[in-house]
Scaffold this active site. Structure first.
Site, PDB file in Angstrom:
ATOM      1  N   ASP A   1       0.830  -1.210   0.000  1.00 25.14           N
ATOM      2  CA  ASP A   1       0.000   0.000   0.000  1.00 25.14           C
ATOM      3  C   ASP A   1       0.861   1.256   0.000  1.00 25.14           C
ATOM      4  O   ASP A   1       0.335   2.377  -0.027  1.00 25.14           O
ATOM      5  CB  ASP A   1      -1.011  -0.014   1.157  1.00 25.14           C
ATOM      6  CG  ASP A   1      -0.359  -0.110   2.515  1.00 25.14           C
ATOM      7  OD1 ASP A   1       0.885  -0.147   2.593  1.00 25.14           O
ATOM      8  OD2 ASP A   1      -1.093  -0.150   3.520  1.00 25.14           O
TER       9      ASP A   1
ATOM     10  N   ASP B   1      -1.212  -6.189  -0.418  1.00 25.67           N
ATOM     11  CA  ASP B   1      -1.572  -5.592   0.877  1.00 25.67           C
ATOM     12  C   ASP B   1      -3.076  -5.386   0.979  1.00 25.67           C
ATOM     13  O   ASP B   1      -3.709  -4.948   0.011  1.00 25.67           O
ATOM     14  CB  ASP B   1      -0.929  -4.194   0.987  1.00 25.67           C
ATOM     15  CG  ASP B   1       0.219  -4.147   1.963  1.00 25.67           C
ATOM     16  OD1 ASP B   1       0.299  -5.018   2.850  1.00 25.67           O
ATOM     17  OD2 ASP B   1       1.041  -3.228   1.833  1.00 25.67           O
TER      18      ASP B   1
ATOM     19  N   LYS C   1      -1.255  -9.449   2.697  1.00 29.80           N
ATOM     20  CA  LYS C   1      -0.511  -9.008   3.888  1.00 29.80           C
ATOM     21  C   LYS C   1      -1.411  -8.098   4.717  1.00 29.80           C
ATOM     22  O   LYS C   1      -2.119  -7.261   4.158  1.00 29.80           O
ATOM     23  CB  LYS C   1       0.778  -8.268   3.513  1.00 29.80           C
ATOM     24  CG  LYS C   1       1.538  -7.726   4.728  1.00 29.80           C
ATOM     25  CD  LYS C   1       2.958  -7.312   4.390  1.00 29.80           C
ATOM     26  CE  LYS C   1       3.087  -5.977   3.754  1.00 29.80           C
ATOM     27  NZ  LYS C   1       2.576  -4.835   4.557  1.00 29.80           N
TER      28      LYS C   1
ATOM     29  N   GLU D   1      -1.446  -5.762   8.535  1.00 29.00           N
ATOM     30  CA  GLU D   1      -0.607  -5.168   9.569  1.00 29.00           C
ATOM     31  C   GLU D   1      -1.183  -5.451  10.959  1.00 29.00           C
ATOM     32  O   GLU D   1      -2.397  -5.377  11.167  1.00 29.00           O
ATOM     33  CB  GLU D   1      -0.511  -3.649   9.358  1.00 29.00           C
ATOM     34  CG  GLU D   1       0.222  -3.272   8.081  1.00 29.00           C
ATOM     35  CD  GLU D   1       0.459  -1.766   7.944  1.00 29.00           C
ATOM     36  OE1 GLU D   1       0.131  -1.008   8.879  1.00 29.00           O
ATOM     37  OE2 GLU D   1       0.970  -1.363   6.880  1.00 29.00           O
TER      38      GLU D   1
ATOM     39  N   GLU E   1       9.318  -4.220  10.480  1.00 34.74           N
ATOM     40  CA  GLU E   1       9.719  -2.900   9.971  1.00 34.74           C
ATOM     41  C   GLU E   1      10.208  -2.003  11.104  1.00 34.74           C
ATOM     42  O   GLU E   1       9.533  -1.850  12.137  1.00 34.74           O
ATOM     43  CB  GLU E   1       8.522  -2.246   9.252  1.00 34.74           C
ATOM     44  CG  GLU E   1       8.853  -0.862   8.711  1.00 34.74           C
ATOM     45  CD  GLU E   1       7.866  -0.348   7.677  1.00 34.74           C
ATOM     46  OE1 GLU E   1       6.957  -1.090   7.257  1.00 34.74           O
ATOM     47  OE2 GLU E   1       8.025   0.826   7.273  1.00 34.74           O
TER      48      GLU E   1
HETATM   49  O1  KIV Z   1       3.433  -1.367   1.673  1.00 33.18           O
HETATM   50  C1  KIV Z   1       4.633  -1.679   1.623  1.00 33.18           C
HETATM   51  O2  KIV Z   1       5.341  -1.389   0.662  1.00 33.18           O
HETATM   52  C2  KIV Z   1       5.178  -2.428   2.747  1.00 33.18           C
HETATM   53  C3  KIV Z   1       6.656  -2.611   2.803  1.00 33.18           C
HETATM   54  C4  KIV Z   1       7.292  -1.369   3.302  1.00 33.18           C
HETATM   55  C5  KIV Z   1       7.033  -3.797   3.591  1.00 33.18           C
HETATM   56  O3  KIV Z   1       4.456  -2.836   3.607  1.00 33.18           O
END
Ligand code: KIV
Length: 272
Positions: free
Chosen positions: A50, A89, A118, A120, A185
């Site tokens: 994202d 994401d 993914k 968070e 991160e």
């Molecule tokens: O959204 C993204 O690019 C990420 C990376 C920084 C791991 O989550």
């Protein structure tokens, strides 16, 4: 002889990296040409992050990214990737309830061709449910940019003994919930090392030091596509932004001076 098709990276491949101690790379990708170049280079994991909100759309944070935008870019990157595992994401506000998260993750996988999503933070129930439903999930702990306002900025996380212990417990909980890999991160090197040693799934670091199993960079940092501030960890392997500007300046000048198009770049003037 017919060349055999490239071997597709799967979540089993990624899990095996941990067992064999193989370090691996992940890069973000949002468009067809960059994704194709990274895939051909052998990058095993492509993340449609994202961060596209920042590096494609020009926002200050990842928060404005919509499901529609994510669908658009995931579909393009999944089409480009012949070999890499593509992870999409789930954007901010698209997994605020379990139902929404399941629905949006399933739609992303079903409609775009990405192989995993993914999320968070401590999304234990969502991760458990998605993995039961057959959707591989990558976790993300430490600095979680979707919580930028909660965290008071993009700051290094887990800097106290208590916070480091909490991060370790969170990582173990996400592993039990079913994630196949974990992005760490902006956490101190020693904390990432401890978490990496404690997990049986691979960690993928960004600003988390050299002890993670894998490393991820944002494509715009890797390629030097912007001249804005980059965090300390973001190594630039190319400086394309000035090259792009130089190419455009040369084009402007050659058009201005009547040098472009030359006969070499024109079709014949004569008609048959
Ligand atoms: O959204 C993204 O690019 C990420 C990376 C920084 C791991 O989550």
């Amino acid at each position: 002889m017919v060349a055999s098709p490239p071997q597709r990276i799967t979540i089993q491949t990624v899990r095996a990296y941990k067992q064999t101690g193989k370090r691996f790379a992940m890069l973000t990708a949002y468009d067809f040409l960059t994704a194709t170049a990274f895939d051909r280079a052998g990058v095993p994991l492509l993340l449609v992050g994202d961060t596209l909100g920042i590096f494609v759309q020009g926002h200050d944070t990842t928060l404005p990214v919509t499901m529609d935008a994510m669908m658009y870019h995931c579909e393009i990157v999944a089409r480009a990737a012949k070999q890499a595992l593509v992870v999409g994401d789930l954007p901010f506000g698209t997994y605020h309830t379990l139902e929404a998260g399941i629905q949006n993750a399933a739609t992303l996988v079903k409609s775009t061709g990405v192989q995993a999503v993914k999320v968070e933070g401590r999304q234990d129930d969502l991760i458990q449910r998605l993995t039961q439903l057959g959707v591989p999930v990558m976790g993300h702990l430490g600095l979680t940019p979707q919580s930028v306002h909660q965290l008071g900025g993009n700051k290094v996380q887990a800097r106290t003994v208590e916070a480091a212990e909490q991060l370790l417990q969170d990582a173990l909980t996400l592993e039990r919930a079913g994630i196949f890999a974990l992005v760490l991160e902006a956490v101190p090197t020693a904390v990432a090392q401890e978490v990496t040693a404690a997990l049986t799934i691979p960690t993928i670091g960004i600003g988390a030091g050299p002890h993670c199993d894998g490393q991820v960079l944002v494509a715009a940092d890797l390629l030097g596509l912007h001249d804005g501030h980059s965090p300390k960890f973001a190594k630039r392997y190319a400086h394309l932004q000035p090259q792009i500007a130089t190419a455009a300046e040369q084009f402007i000048e050659e058009v201005d001076r009547g040098l472009y198009p030359s006969p070499d770049h024109s079709y014949d003037w004569t008609l048959k």
